[in-house]
Motif scaffolding. Sequence first.
Motif, PDB file in Angstrom:
ATOM      1  N   ALA A 191       0.834  -1.213   0.000  1.00  0.00           N
ATOM      2  CA  ALA A 191       0.000   0.000   0.000  1.00  0.00           C
ATOM      3  C   ALA A 191       0.864   1.255   0.000  1.00  0.00           C
ATOM      4  O   ALA A 191       1.972   1.270   0.542  1.00  0.00           O
ATOM      5  N   ALA A 192       0.336   2.296  -0.604  1.00  0.00           N
ATOM      6  CA  ALA A 192       1.058   3.572  -0.680  1.00  0.00           C
ATOM      7  C   ALA A 192       1.023   4.286   0.671  1.00  0.00           C
ATOM      8  O   ALA A 192       0.046   4.187   1.411  1.00  0.00           O
ATOM      9  N   THR A 193       2.119   4.979   0.965  1.00  0.00           N
ATOM     10  CA  THR A 193       2.147   5.861   2.127  1.00  0.00           C
ATOM     11  C   THR A 193       1.622   7.209   1.650  1.00  0.00           C
ATOM     12  O   THR A 193       2.110   7.759   0.658  1.00  0.00           O
ATOM     13  N   VAL A 194       0.627   7.728   2.361  1.00  0.00           N
ATOM     14  CA  VAL A 194      -0.022   8.954   1.928  1.00  0.00           C
ATOM     15  C   VAL A 194       0.028  10.003   3.036  1.00  0.00           C
ATOM     16  O   VAL A 194       0.135   9.665   4.215  1.00  0.00           O
ATOM     17  N   PRO A 195      -0.069  11.284   2.685  1.00  0.00           N
ATOM     18  CA  PRO A 195      -0.089  12.325   3.715  1.00  0.00           C
ATOM     19  C   PRO A 195      -1.344  12.196   4.591  1.00  0.00           C
ATOM     20  O   PRO A 195      -2.428  11.870   4.099  1.00  0.00           O
ATOM     21  N   PHE A 196      -1.166  12.444   5.872  1.00  0.00           N
ATOM     22  CA  PHE A 196      -2.270  12.470   6.840  1.00  0.00           C
ATOM     23  C   PHE A 196      -2.514  13.939   7.175  1.00  0.00           C
ATOM     24  O   PHE A 196      -1.588  14.648   7.567  1.00  0.00           O
ATOM     25  N   ALA A 219       0.000  16.472   8.662  1.00  0.00           N
ATOM     26  CA  ALA A 219       0.394  16.261  10.056  1.00  0.00           C
ATOM     27  C   ALA A 219       1.117  14.936  10.246  1.00  0.00           C
ATOM     28  O   ALA A 219       1.522  14.603  11.359  1.00  0.00           O
ATOM     29  N   GLY A 220       1.277  14.196   9.148  1.00  0.00           N
ATOM     30  CA  GLY A 220       1.955  12.912   9.271  1.00  0.00           C
ATOM     31  C   GLY A 220       1.909  12.141   7.970  1.00  0.00           C
ATOM     32  O   GLY A 220       1.434  12.636   6.940  1.00  0.00           O
ATOM     33  N   SER A 258      -8.191  -3.294   7.991  1.00  0.00           N
ATOM     34  CA  SER A 258      -8.409  -2.714   9.318  1.00  0.00           C
ATOM     35  C   SER A 258      -7.118  -2.268  10.006  1.00  0.00           C
ATOM     36  O   SER A 258      -7.121  -1.882  11.160  1.00  0.00           O
ATOM     37  N   LEU A 259      -5.986  -2.305   9.284  1.00  0.00           N
ATOM     38  CA  LEU A 259      -4.701  -1.918   9.864  1.00  0.00           C
ATOM     39  C   LEU A 259      -4.217  -0.580   9.299  1.00  0.00           C
ATOM     40  O   LEU A 259      -4.167  -0.391   8.082  1.00  0.00           O
ATOM     41  N   THR A 260      -3.859   0.324  10.187  1.00  0.00           N
ATOM     42  CA  THR A 260      -3.306   1.622   9.786  1.00  0.00           C
ATOM     43  C   THR A 260      -2.054   1.907  10.595  1.00  0.00           C
ATOM     44  O   THR A 260      -2.020   1.679  11.809  1.00  0.00           O
ATOM     45  N   PHE A 261      -1.025   2.407   9.916  1.00  0.00           N
ATOM     46  CA  PHE A 261       0.177   2.886  10.598  1.00  0.00           C
ATOM     47  C   PHE A 261       0.317   4.367  10.302  1.00  0.00           C
ATOM     48  O   PHE A 261       0.164   4.815   9.163  1.00  0.00           O
ATOM     49  N   LEU A 262       0.635   5.149  11.346  1.00  0.00           N
ATOM     50  CA  LEU A 262       0.752   6.595  11.194  1.00  0.00           C
ATOM     51  C   LEU A 262       2.012   7.115  11.864  1.00  0.00           C
ATOM     52  O   LEU A 262       2.229   6.911  13.055  1.00  0.00           O
ATOM     53  N   LYS A 263       2.852   7.774  11.091  1.00  0.00           N
ATOM     54  CA  LYS A 263       4.016   8.493  11.615  1.00  0.00           C
ATOM     55  C   LYS A 263       3.598   9.952  11.742  1.00  0.00           C
ATOM     56  O   LYS A 263       3.250  10.596  10.740  1.00  0.00           O
ATOM     57  N   VAL A 264       3.578  10.461  12.971  1.00  0.00           N
ATOM     58  CA  VAL A 264       3.074  11.806  13.226  1.00  0.00           C
ATOM     59  C   VAL A 264       4.220  12.814  13.203  1.00  0.00           C
ATOM     60  O   VAL A 264       5.199  12.679  13.933  1.00  0.00           O
ATOM     61  N   HIS A 265       4.069  13.826  12.364  1.00  0.00           N
ATOM     62  CA  HIS A 265       5.084  14.886  12.254  1.00  0.00           C
ATOM     63  C   HIS A 265       5.104  15.760  13.501  1.00  0.00           C
ATOM     64  O   HIS A 265       4.077  15.945  14.157  1.00  0.00           O
TER      65      HIS A 265
END
Length: 201
Positions: free
Chosen positions: A167-172, A179-180, A187-194
């Motif tokens: 899956a593509a990493t997209v801006p949050f 913001a990340g 049902s799985l999400t990973f988020l790197k928060v800026h």
Amino acid sequence: ALDMNLITQSDHDNLNRYYATCQQSIKECSADGGEGDACASSYTVCNNIFQKIMDIAGNVNYYDVRKQCEGSLCYDFSNMENFLNQKSVRKALGVGDIEFVSCSTAVYEAMQMDWMRNLEVGIPALLQDGIKLLVYAGEYDLICNWLGNSKWVHEMEWSGQKEFVAAATVPFHVDNKEAGLMKNYGSLTFLKVHDAGHMVP
């Protein structure tokens, strides 16, 4: 630690010698069921690597490497503690005379042997049941860093693993600002928060 310039490449290479021993001790802890001496030994061996990093880095706040460590928890929580321990607040919360503490020593010690146990093994079944999971980490957190969290999430074996990895990493976005960086499948999400450390909220 290397990516954040807390240690040099030479430090990294020296510390990396301890990695295999740490990894093996974690396997022994898992085989032990988390009950015996293997987990205590694993905690000592692996935490030693982190401690060596901190010895090199100095008085860095390991929850947010942009800051210095202040006090035993690296933050001054006195305002929150004073507020939550007011009689009126305790009454409103219905907690009686229980004193609020930012970090309970009793709870910390009771859970310490869980640190080296592989608790990820129960997650695939939850994902299969459609329970949504968000794993997030602030980009400046060292102790629960985004890189380590991203690695276990990507390596976790479940029915959607290949699709998640691809899956593509997209801006949050929050309030129309990035913001990340986020990755999601099923049902799985990973988020790197800026611009955040351990205290993401």
